[in-house]
Design a protein around this motif. Structure first.
Motif, mmCIF file in Angstrom:
data_model
loop_
_atom_site.group_PDB
_atom_site.id
_atom_site.type_symbol
_atom_site.label_atom_id
_atom_site.label_comp_id
_atom_site.label_asym_id
_atom_site.label_seq_id
_atom_site.Cartn_x
_atom_site.Cartn_y
_atom_site.Cartn_z
ATOM 1 N N ASP A 106 0.827 -1.209 0.000
ATOM 2 C CA ASP A 106 0.000 0.000 0.000
ATOM 3 C C ASP A 106 0.861 1.257 0.000
ATOM 4 O O ASP A 106 0.535 2.250 -0.666
ATOM 5 N N ALA A 107 1.963 1.221 0.756
ATOM 6 C CA ALA A 107 2.855 2.383 0.828
ATOM 7 C C ALA A 107 3.452 2.707 -0.536
ATOM 8 O O ALA A 107 3.540 3.879 -0.929
ATOM 9 N N ASP A 159 2.214 6.048 -3.127
ATOM 10 C CA ASP A 159 3.192 7.135 -3.160
ATOM 11 C C ASP A 159 3.109 7.885 -4.492
ATOM 12 O O ASP A 159 3.098 7.263 -5.564
ATOM 13 N N LYS A 174 4.283 6.499 5.107
ATOM 14 C CA LYS A 174 3.273 5.524 5.542
ATOM 15 C C LYS A 174 3.387 5.197 7.027
ATOM 16 O O LYS A 174 2.388 5.149 7.745
#
Length: 297
Positions: A33-34, A38, A113
């Protein structure tokens, strides 16, 4: 009589509990997810995937960290056959985006994150510290690596550059695929026997035995990889399978000649080539120590 009961050895062959597995999966999802959220990296061509004992389903205890590979696929490093030049393969246009820039971008994405205090940059990786919902996670920024053959075809792996200098090449996907195949061909016992060897190493260390730092979890998996399938399929108990695997590895590591063709699980590197952390003698000595620890006769 053997030191450990058959039930104890059987317990040590098992994968992590559901709770442990959930923490492992949470860590991978948060890293993914990070990277995908981004602003800079989502415009780049990347792939995020697990590697190491977690991805290979050979991990044995919760306080071991997990490895997540974040690979940049918009550029690549390469290795060529001897006598060949990059021009022979049309490799004349270096990327304007450097590896160091990519590692910086991955670090920034993780800081955004997880917060600066929970993200530590290391020589080879970027570590996300553990908390109540995740275990310690090593994020390894890599570039695609291409190993070219004479005919122009290539095998794809990954490569990263250390902050201190130098580089390391791996083939994690081939490792995963080969491990799955051997597991399927051994009645799902290859990974169980690997976990058993790994657990025993931790047990010996906890008991204060002089286990060499050169005997790594990765090395143990590769040693079991080189054990013939019959040792995992022809015996009825874990004590027998464990005993026979030790006998085989010990016998084959007495001399360089008998194990010079042994490979990593990926089968793309020799296990005992020069420059390794471990040596054949390290392995042979460890098998004696393990045999004595198990009180086999």
């Amino acid at each position: 009589m053997a030191k450990y009961s058959e039930q104890q050895l059987t317990n040590w062959t098992k994968p992590p509990s559901d709770t442990e597995q959930t923490k492992l999966e949470n860590s991978e999802k948060m890293v993914r997810d990070a990277i995908s959220s981004d602003e800079k990296l989502k415009k780049k061509s990347t792939e995020t995937f697990g590697q190491g004992s977690y991805a290979n389903n050979t991990n044995v205890r919760l306080n071991s960290d997990i490895d997540i590979n974040v690979c940049y696929t918009g550029g690549f490093f390469f290795e060529l056959p001897k006598e060949k030049k990059k021009e022979d393969y049309g490799l004349n246009n270096p990327s304007s985006y450097s590896f160091s820039e990519f590692k910086d971008d991955v670090e920034n994405a993780l800081v955004n994150k997880f917060g600066r205090k929970d993200v530590k940059r290391n020589d080879k990786c970027i570590t996300i510290v553990a908390n109540t919902t995740r275990i310690e996670t090593d994020v390894v920024p890599t570039w695609e690596h291409r190993r070219y053959s004479e005919n122009g075809k290539y095998t794809v792996g990954t490569e990263f550059r250390r902050d201190a200098g130098g580089y390391i090449t791996n083939f994690p996907k081939q490792h995963i695929s080969n491990g799955i195949n051997k597991n399927n061909n051994t009645q799902r016992r290859f990974k169980r026997l690997t976990r058993l060897h790994r657990k025993l190493r931790y047990k010996m260390i906890d008991d204060g035995e002089a286990v060499s730092d050169n005997i790594t979890s990765f090395l143990l998996e590769c040693l079991v990889w080189n054990v013939p399938n019959r040792i995992m399929t022809d015996y009825d108990t874990w004590n027998e399978r464990l005993r026979e695997s030790i006998v085989y590895i010990y016998g084959k590591t007495k001399t360089d000649a008998d194990c010079k063709e042994w490979g990593e699980v990926s089968e793309l590197f020799y296990l005992f080539h020069s420059g390794r952390k471990w040596t054949r003698k390290d392995v042979n000595d460890y098998m004696i120590l393990l045999w004595e620890h198990l009180e086999y006769k």
